[in-house]
Design a protein around this motif. Structure first.
Motif, mmCIF file in Angstrom:
data_model
loop_
_atom_site.group_PDB
_atom_site.id
_atom_site.type_symbol
_atom_site.label_atom_id
_atom_site.label_comp_id
_atom_site.label_asym_id
_atom_site.label_seq_id
_atom_site.Cartn_x
_atom_site.Cartn_y
_atom_site.Cartn_z
ATOM 1 N N ALA A 98 55.322 -18.361 23.508
ATOM 2 C CA ALA A 98 55.298 -18.072 22.366
ATOM 3 C C ALA A 98 53.969 -17.759 21.812
ATOM 4 O O ALA A 98 53.353 -17.062 21.514
ATOM 5 N N PRO A 99 53.116 -19.220 21.845
ATOM 6 C CA PRO A 99 51.889 -19.152 21.320
ATOM 7 C C PRO A 99 50.758 -18.357 22.626
ATOM 8 O O PRO A 99 49.944 -17.632 21.963
ATOM 9 N N GLU A 138 47.647 -11.307 22.090
ATOM 10 C CA GLU A 138 47.581 -10.256 21.190
ATOM 11 C C GLU A 138 46.616 -10.002 19.981
ATOM 12 O O GLU A 138 46.330 -9.224 19.614
ATOM 13 N N ALA A 139 46.246 -11.345 19.595
ATOM 14 C CA ALA A 139 45.362 -11.623 18.615
ATOM 15 C C ALA A 139 43.957 -11.444 19.298
ATOM 16 O O ALA A 139 42.927 -11.596 18.444
ATOM 17 N N GLY A 140 43.887 -11.473 20.521
ATOM 18 C CA GLY A 140 42.493 -11.611 21.341
ATOM 19 C C GLY A 140 41.850 -12.816 21.064
ATOM 20 O O GLY A 140 40.324 -12.845 21.184
ATOM 21 N N GLY A 159 51.612 -7.234 30.133
ATOM 22 C CA GLY A 159 50.239 -6.976 30.181
ATOM 23 C C GLY A 159 49.511 -8.326 29.614
ATOM 24 O O GLY A 159 48.262 -8.230 29.521
ATOM 25 N N LEU A 160 50.201 -9.542 29.410
ATOM 26 C CA LEU A 160 49.824 -10.609 28.802
ATOM 27 C C LEU A 160 49.098 -11.523 29.696
ATOM 28 O O LEU A 160 49.000 -12.780 29.218
ATOM 29 N N ILE A 167 48.276 -17.547 33.928
ATOM 30 C CA ILE A 167 46.920 -17.624 33.491
ATOM 31 C C ILE A 167 46.964 -16.472 32.357
ATOM 32 O O ILE A 167 47.311 -15.624 32.880
ATOM 33 N N PRO A 168 46.838 -16.792 31.183
ATOM 34 C CA PRO A 168 46.981 -15.762 30.063
ATOM 35 C C PRO A 168 45.834 -14.735 30.335
ATOM 36 O O PRO A 168 44.697 -15.091 30.904
ATOM 37 N N LYS A 169 45.946 -13.609 29.859
ATOM 38 C CA LYS A 169 45.042 -12.625 29.977
ATOM 39 C C LYS A 169 43.907 -12.846 29.011
ATOM 40 O O LYS A 169 44.322 -13.171 27.888
ATOM 41 N N GLY A 170 42.754 -12.872 29.370
ATOM 42 C CA GLY A 170 41.674 -13.359 28.578
ATOM 43 C C GLY A 170 41.308 -14.880 28.740
ATOM 44 O O GLY A 170 40.717 -15.302 27.612
#
Length: 360
Positions: free
Chosen positions: A65-66, A72-74, A95-96, A268-271
Motif C-alpha cells: 500500500a505505501p 504515484e506521488a513521485g 508500472g510501479l 524494487i519500487p519504481k524510482g
C-alpha cells in the motif's frame, strides 16, 4: 527468460565493496515481527558486513500500500520492499515496480543457474521470491491416540478420524484441497477446477464434511480452535502451527500432504532512491545461503531448491527446521503451488458460488 550470467558470491561482494560509496544506507520495507527479524539476521546484517552498505528496516501492515502511494506521488523513500506474490505481480503490471534483470541473481553453489534453482514461478519480471508459506492442515495429537491422519484425504474422512474441522471461510485453497482429497493429482488441480465438472466435484467433496466445519477468517484462529478443543483438525498457515507447537509446546502435528503454497518476496519500487545498491541487496539476500540462514528464525521455506539442504536448527539451537518447512523435499511430494493466474480469472465467480453454497 534470457540465459543467466553465473555470478559468484565473491564477485557480488567485491562489486558491493567497490560501489558501496554510491549509497551508504538503503531502506527496506517489510512486515515487522519475527518475519522482519528473520530478514535482518539472515540478509541485512551479513549484507552490511560484506558491502559496507547499511540497511534500515521499516514495517507496514501491508507494504504494497505505501509503495503504491509513494510511486504515484513521485516521492519514493523505499529501496526494497517485501510483498506477497499477487501484490508483486500487480505492482509490476501497473508500472510501479522496477523490472529485475535475472542475470543479477546468483547461481547455486553447484553452478545451477538461478532460474533453474528457484521454485517454479518464483522469479517474475519485477519480483523475486524469498520464502514460501503454505496452507496446511494440523491436528491435535491427543485426539488420535491410535492411527494418525497423514494425507489430505484423511482431513475429509470424519468416519475414520472423527471431530470438527476448521477451514478458512472462502473458496481459495478449500477447493484445491477438496480435489486433491478426491484423488486429483496436484498438477491437474487447476485444469480440473477450470471446468464446470471440476467445480461440481470440489463442492461435492466439501459437502461431505460441511456439517462438521468451523469456519475461520484470521490466521491466529486455527491454533486457538485446536487449543480450545473446538476442532480436532484445522487448515492453517504453517508458521502459526510451528509457533504453537515449538514455542508454546502445543500437541499439534502438521500434515503437509496436499499443502497449497505461495510465495512472498522482494520488489524494487519504481524510482527507488538507491537503485544500484537495492539491486545488490536483492541479489545478496536471495542467494542460497542467505535464504537458508533466514530459516533459522522462522518456519517458512526458502524459495530455492539448493537452500533446503542447508536449513539447520531454529534459534533455540535444538529444533531441526527441515521437517517444518513447506519446501523440504519430503513435504513437496504432493504439494500445490497456488495459481495467481487462475484466481485472477475465477476469484469472483468461485467465491460467489462458495458463499451461496455456505448459505444453502
Amino acid at each position: 527468460m534470457k540465459k543467466l550470467k553465473l555470478l559468484t558470491t565473491t564477485a557480488l561482494i567485491a562489486a558491493g565493496l567497490a560501489h558501496g560509496a554510491t549509497a551508504e544506507e538503503i531502506t527496506v520495507l517489510s512486515w515487522g515481527g519475527a518475519y522482519e527479524k528473520s530478514q535482518v539476521e539472515g540478509y541485512a546484517k551479513p549484507f552490511t558486513a560484506a558491502t559496507g552498505i547499511a540497511v534500515k528496516t521499516e514495517a507496514a501492515d501491508n507494504p504494497a500500500a505505501p509503495v503504491k502511494a509513494q510511486v504515484e506521488a513521485g516521492n519514493v523513500t523505499y529501496d526494497v520492499v517485501d510483498v506477497e506474490y499477487a501484490d508483486g505481480i500487480r505492482l509490476c503490471d501497473e508500472g510501479l515496480a522496477e523490472e529485475i534483470d535475472p542475470s543479477i541473481l546468483v547461481a547455486a553453489p553447484d553452478g545451477t543457474a538461478a532460474a533453474d534453482d528457484f521454485l517454479p514461478g518464483a522469479v517474475t519480471d519485477c519480483f523475486v521470491a524469498t520464502i514460501v508459506f503454505s496452507t496446511i492442515y494440523a491436528y491435535d495429537e491427543t485426539k488420535f491416540p491410535g492411527d494418525k491422519p497423514a494425507s489430505i484425504a484423511d482431513f475429509f474422512d470424519t468416519a475414520k478420524f472423527p471431530g470438527k474441522r476448521g477451514m478458512r471461510k472462502g473458496a481459495k485453497v478449500n477447493l484445491e484441497m477438496a480435489l486433491m482429497a478426491d484423488g486429483v493429482p496436484a498438477d491437474k488441480v487447476y485444469e480440473t477446477l477450470g471446468t464446470p465438472e471440476g467445480v461440481e466435484r470440489a463442492f461435492k467433496k466439501l459437502d461431505s464434511i460441511k456439517k462438521d466445519v468451523v469456519w475461520w477468517e484470521a490466521g491466529a484462529q486455527p491454533p486457538q480452535l485446536l487449543a480450545d478443543g473446538e476442532v480436532t483438525m484445522s487448515t492453517a498457515y504453517n508458521g502459526r502451527i510451528f509457533a504453537a507447537a515449538v514455542t508454546e509446546n502445543k500437541p499439534f502435528k502438521t500434515v503437509f500432504d496436499g499443502q497449497v503454497y505461495e510465495y512472498d518476496g522482494y520488489i524494487i519500487p519504481k524510482g527507488a532512491p538507491h537503485l544500484e545498491a537495492a539491486k545488490k541487496y536483492l541479489a545478496f539476500a536471495t542467494q542460497t545461503q542467505q535464504l537458508a540462514d533466514q530459516a533459522k528464525y522462522i518456519s517458512y521455506g526458502p524459495a530455492r531448491r539448493s537452500s533446503a539442504p542447508l536449513v539447520g536448527k531454529f534459534e533455540d539451537g535444538k529444533t531441526e527446521m527441515g521437517p517444518y518447512m513447506p519446501t523440504s523435499p519430503e513435504n513437496l511430494t504432493n504439494a500445490l503451488p497456488s495459481s495467481y493466474e487462475f484466481w485472477v480469472d475465477h476469484d469472483t465467480e468461485l467465491n460467489e458460488r462458495f458463499n451461496a453454497w455456505l448459505a444453502s
